[in-house]
Scaffold this active site. Structure first.
Site, PDB file in Angstrom:
ATOM      1  N   ARG A  58       1.800   1.380  -5.887  1.00 54.63           N
ATOM      2  CA  ARG A  58       1.949   0.427  -4.785  1.00 54.63           C
ATOM      3  C   ARG A  58       0.656  -0.308  -4.454  1.00 54.63           C
ATOM      4  O   ARG A  58       0.665  -1.282  -3.687  1.00 54.63           O
ATOM      5  CB  ARG A  58       2.424   1.164  -3.526  1.00 54.63           C
TER       6      ARG A  58
ATOM      7  N   CYS B 103       0.866  -1.177   0.000  1.00 54.83           N
ATOM      8  CA  CYS B 103       0.000   0.000   0.000  1.00 54.83           C
ATOM      9  C   CYS B 103       0.900   1.222   0.000  1.00 54.83           C
ATOM     10  O   CYS B 103       2.083   1.130   0.293  1.00 54.83           O
ATOM     11  CB  CYS B 103      -0.871   0.026   1.253  1.00 54.83           C
TER      12      CYS B 103
ATOM     13  N   LYS C   9       5.750 -10.431 -19.035  1.00 50.97           N
ATOM     14  CA  LYS C   9       5.327  -9.072 -19.408  1.00 50.97           C
ATOM     15  C   LYS C   9       3.956  -9.121 -20.060  1.00 50.97           C
ATOM     16  O   LYS C   9       3.093  -8.306 -19.763  1.00 50.97           O
ATOM     17  CB  LYS C   9       6.315  -8.420 -20.397  1.00 50.97           C
TER      18      LYS C   9
ATOM     19  N   TRP D 258      -3.692  -1.891  -1.443  1.00 47.45           N
ATOM     20  CA  TRP D 258      -3.688  -3.186  -2.135  1.00 47.45           C
ATOM     21  C   TRP D 258      -4.130  -4.183  -1.078  1.00 47.45           C
ATOM     22  O   TRP D 258      -3.417  -4.456  -0.118  1.00 47.45           O
ATOM     23  CB  TRP D 258      -2.274  -3.498  -2.623  1.00 47.45           C
TER      24      TRP D 258
ATOM     25  N   LYS E 258       3.425  -2.739  -7.193  1.00 54.60           N
ATOM     26  CA  LYS E 258       4.823  -2.616  -7.603  1.00 54.60           C
ATOM     27  C   LYS E 258       5.771  -3.329  -6.656  1.00 54.60           C
ATOM     28  O   LYS E 258       6.706  -3.985  -7.074  1.00 54.60           O
ATOM     29  CB  LYS E 258       5.187  -1.129  -7.687  1.00 54.60           C
TER      30      LYS E 258
ATOM     31  N   HIS F 106       8.646 -31.591 -25.762  1.00 59.27           N
ATOM     32  CA  HIS F 106       8.310 -32.439 -24.609  1.00 59.27           C
ATOM     33  C   HIS F 106       6.944 -32.100 -24.019  1.00 59.27           C
ATOM     34  O   HIS F 106       6.653 -32.468 -22.897  1.00 59.27           O
ATOM     35  CB  HIS F 106       9.394 -32.314 -23.531  1.00 59.27           C
TER      36      HIS F 106
ATOM     37  N   ASN G 252       0.523   0.242   6.099  1.00 58.38           N
ATOM     38  CA  ASN G 252       0.991  -0.590   4.997  1.00 58.38           C
ATOM     39  C   ASN G 252       1.651  -1.810   5.624  1.00 58.38           C
ATOM     40  O   ASN G 252       2.612  -1.658   6.369  1.00 58.38           O
ATOM     41  CB  ASN G 252       2.005   0.207   4.154  1.00 58.38           C
ATOM     42  N   GLY G 253       1.123  -2.997   5.366  1.00 57.39           N
ATOM     43  CA  GLY G 253       1.709  -4.208   5.945  1.00 57.39           C
ATOM     44  C   GLY G 253       0.629  -5.136   6.468  1.00 57.39           C
ATOM     45  O   GLY G 253      -0.543  -5.010   6.095  1.00 57.39           O
TER      46      GLY G 253
ATOM     47  N   GLU H 266       1.122 -10.104 -17.467  1.00 56.45           N
ATOM     48  CA  GLU H 266       0.792  -9.188 -16.364  1.00 56.45           C
ATOM     49  C   GLU H 266       0.093  -7.918 -16.821  1.00 56.45           C
ATOM     50  O   GLU H 266      -0.670  -7.347 -16.050  1.00 56.45           O
ATOM     51  CB  GLU H 266       1.996  -8.900 -15.463  1.00 56.45           C
TER      52      GLU H 266
ATOM     53  N   GLU I  84      10.695 -13.920 -19.327  1.00 58.43           N
ATOM     54  CA  GLU I  84      10.388 -12.519 -19.023  1.00 58.43           C
ATOM     55  C   GLU I  84       9.370 -11.959 -20.031  1.00 58.43           C
ATOM     56  O   GLU I  84       8.454 -11.222 -19.654  1.00 58.43           O
ATOM     57  CB  GLU I  84      11.698 -11.708 -19.038  1.00 58.43           C
TER      58      GLU I  84
HETATM   59  O1  M6R Z   1      11.102  -5.184  -6.417  1.00 60.74           O
HETATM   60  P1  M6R Z   1      11.440  -6.589  -6.814  1.00 60.74           P
HETATM   61  O2  M6R Z   1      12.403  -6.622  -7.949  1.00 60.74           O
HETATM   62  O3  M6R Z   1      11.923  -7.418  -5.670  1.00 60.74           O
HETATM   63  O4  M6R Z   1      10.078  -7.191  -7.312  1.00 60.74           O
HETATM   64  C1  M6R Z   1       9.989  -8.536  -7.705  1.00 60.74           C
HETATM   65  C2  M6R Z   1       8.711  -8.800  -8.450  1.00 60.74           C
HETATM   66  O5  M6R Z   1       7.606  -8.527  -7.641  1.00 60.74           O
HETATM   67  C3  M6R Z   1       8.612  -7.981  -9.726  1.00 60.74           C
HETATM   68  O6  M6R Z   1       9.698  -8.195 -10.562  1.00 60.74           O
HETATM   69  C4  M6R Z   1       7.309  -8.325 -10.484  1.00 60.74           C
HETATM   70  O7  M6R Z   1       7.371  -9.629 -10.958  1.00 60.74           O
HETATM   71  C5  M6R Z   1       7.073  -7.333 -11.628  1.00 60.74           C
HETATM   72  N1  M6R Z   1       5.694  -6.970 -11.669  1.00 60.74           N
HETATM   73  C6  M6R Z   1       7.411  -7.872 -12.951  1.00 60.74           C
HETATM   74  O8  M6R Z   1       7.172  -6.981 -13.983  1.00 60.74           O
END
Ligand code: M6R
Length: 615
Positions: free
Chosen positions: A27, A2, A492, A75, A610, A511, A101-102, A495, A488
């Site tokens: 966040r 958050c 992308k 969040w 994030k 496989h 936050n937490g 997400e 990756e």
């Molecule tokens: O801040 P961090 O690099 O530790 O975050 C790790 C993941 O949460 C972050 O890479 C997440 O997978 C992203 N949304 C990917 O685009």
């Protein structure tokens, strides 16, 4: 997870808090709220939805007055996102308010005790339990707000960054942190609090980052008084001069932060190796490695822990470290590592990779490794973040603020730092030929201009996006250094566009995944020269003979794949270990354009945040 913001000063708090919340929406963005105190009334306005929805509700209520305010963008962890569960939360008397936050893990037993003492709860949140616990302590022990917060937090188990306000102690804000970030902006006759510095960077560049286990009383009269949550012992606050500026955290003419950040990569990669890579002298300077070079040279094993995109960067690093430094590398999901019983030997080094430096699982993995005697090296982007502070040594990526939830420049700069580390160690160990070492150093300097060339193909990539935007599924294939890029690329796409996508090593296709291929299935294949090129070409033939659609990421001038694939996107030639820095760019742009064409919220995709500061 958050975002929290607060203001205490002489100005109107409302516009400052709202603007700050908008900067922190990355966040969390399922609900938002604000509490304002105008000298008489303490008014909470909150709603499900985004900060823009909160502004609408505040306008309807005409509740914008006060020079003390705290705000929250959420969040959800406890309780569905709705108006009632949104923060801030009042205590039962409505004298106190809190933003949090937490997670308070032991909220259920605490709640039971409070209910038994007559407290009522409107929401399902752990946060409402905490504010009533603080109120209960105040009433029973007849102590100040600061003391009540300290006593209550000593009963709470979990993670938090909180701000608490009591309308009867109207000149102060109490804040505290454990496991979730909290920065205090120190201005002239005004103070700010926030989850990161972006909400207050336009007002002051002086910041205090609370350490885990610290709390502060903030008032115009006394300034910032920091103490330990455990025993109330005073701590001398360290005021840091921030180097980020407003321009870095705004969109700068781009439609989305993600696109801006994709385009920032040439610059970001240059910033990452600036002052570290001295190609003409054949030198790599990295203080964190130089100071600990013997540990790295003698390391029996490197364990990399990370999550999400950072984990993918770790996989690329595995290939690079093993190729050049000849140190065995294991790459682990931080969330798995921390919950098994990993074997950690005293000559092992743990590298934790994290853009935010706040990811809870990565942090927990570090703590476990430290307990077992490992040397921990952090690769983080956010300066002063928890992981960077918890590590024994580290290297920042210097990518600048990454606001888009989908990581882009964080990935390429992580690979850059990790490659520099691997080459620095390889040189010291003598595990790389001199000529190859020099060649690699000079080639690394060319990467930013080569990334620029890939970006020039944006329009062509947008056309490919148009052709495949309505797909339900997508496969990504790559081999060697580019296998993690396939993972990756798939991450992308899923997400931000919510299209199902999977990444595989190209040879694994036969496989299992090959069963999915038909004329509806787009397959993105990274088929750059050198990296097992002929084998990947065979994989493309296998896809085409099953009528799959192939989007090839190829080296400039390629003819073979061009003759087979439905579309190709060219990247300039580079040395094989550096190809991920180029091949990843078209995949970022492809996902971006597909998501935009589908009308998705690119910078704030559903259900994501994030930085994941909860387990
Ligand atoms: O801040 P961090 O690099 O530790 O975050 C790790 C993941 O949460 C972050 O890479 C997440 O997978 C992203 N949304 C990917 O685009």
């Amino acid at each position: 997870m958050c975002g929290i913001v607060g203001y205490i000063g002489l100005k109107d708090a409302y516009p400052i808090v709202i603007k700050g919340l908008k900067r922190l929406e990355y966040r969390g963005y399922d609900s938002a709220g604000i509490a304002l105190f105008d000298g008489n009334n303490l008014e909470v306005t909150k709603t499900k939805g985004k900060v823009a929805d909160l502004e609408r509700v505040a306008l309807e209520k005409n509740s914008k007055k006060g020079s003390i305010g705290i705000g929250h963008t959420r969040w959800a962890t406890h309780g569905v996102p709705n108006d009632v569960n949104s923060h801030p939360h009042y205590s039962n008397s409505e004298d106190l308010v809190i933003i949090h936050n937490g997670i308070i893990e032991n909220y259920e037993p605490l709640k039971k005790e409070l209910v038994a003492r007559g407290y009522e709860f409107k929401s399902d949140t752990d946060t409402e339990v905490l504010i009533n616990l603080i109120e209960d302590v105040q009433i029973n022990e007849k102590v100040s707000l600061e003391k009540a917060v300290q006593i209550a937090l000593n009963q709470a188990i979990g993670a938090y960054a909180i701000a608490v306000f009591d309308k009867r102690q109207e000149n102060e804000l109490i804040v505290a942190r454990l496991g979730s970030p909290l920065a205090i902006g120190v201005g002239e006759n005004e103070f700010f609090i926030a989850s990161d510095a972006s909400p207050f960077i336009e007002y002051t560049s002086d910041a205090i980052y609370l350490e885990d286990g610290e709390m502060a009383k903030i008032s115009l009269k006394e300034g910032v008084v920091v103490s330990k949550i455990k025993d109330g012992v005073a701590v001398d606050p360290y005021i840091q001069k921030l180097k980020i500026n407003l321009e870095q955290i705004e969109k700068g003419g781009f439609d989305h932060f993600m696109l801006k950040e994709i385009y920032e990569q040439p610059h970001a990669i240059t910033d990452t190796y600036r002052g570290r890579l001295l190609a003409n002298e054949g030198v790599i300077k990295m203080a964190g490695i130089d100071d600990n070079i013997d540990k790295f040279v003698n390391a029996k094993r490197i364990i990399i822990v990370a999550c999400g995109t950072s984990w993918h960067a770790g996989l690329v690093a595995e290939y690079i470290f093993e190729e050049f430094s000849r140190i065995p590398v294991e790459v682990e999901y931080a969330s798995e590592f921390r919950y098994r019983n990993p074997i950690i030997n005293k000559d092992d080094i743990l590298i934790a990779i994290s853009q935010s430096g706040e990811t809870a699982d990565t942090m927990a993995a570090i703590k476990l490794a430290k307990q077992r005697g490992a040397f921990v090296f952090g690769v983080c982007n956010v300066v002063g973040s928890s992981i960077s502070r918890e590590s024994h040594a580290g290297a920042y990526t210097h990518a600048g603020p990454e606001i888009g939830v989908a990581s882009t420049k964080a990935f390429t700069t992580q690979i850059t730092v990790l490659a520099l580390m691997a080459l620095r160690i390889a040189k010291q160990k003598g595990s790389i030929a001199n000529s190859q070492y020099h060649y690699l150093l000079h080639e690394m300097e060319q990467i930013p201009s080569k990334v620029e060339k890939v970006l020039e193909q944006n329009d062509a990539i947008e056309k490919v996006a148009e052709a495949y935007k309505d797909s339900d599924n997508c496969l990504y294939l790559g081999r060697g250094f580019n296998f993690p890029v396939a993972l990756e690329g798939a991450l992308k796409l899923k997400e931000i566009s919510y299209i199902h996508a999977e990444g595989y090593p190209a040879a694994e296709m036969k496989h299992g995944p090959i069963a999915l291929i038909d004329e509806q299935m787009p397959v993105v294949v990274i088929a750059t020269k050198k990296g097992h090129y002929e084998k990947v070409v065979s994989n493309i033939q296998e896809i085409k003979s099953r009528k799959g659609k192939v989007i090839g990421i190829v080296t400039e001038g390629d003819v073979t794949v061009k003759g087979l694939a439905d579309h190709v996107i060219e990247v300039p030639e580079t040395l094989e270990p550096f190809t991920p820095l180029l091949t990843t760019i078209p995949l970022q742009l492809l996902s971006y354009h597909i998501a935009v064409k589908l009308g998705k919220n690119v910078d704030q995709p559903r259900n994501l945040a994030k930085s994941v500061t909860v387990e």
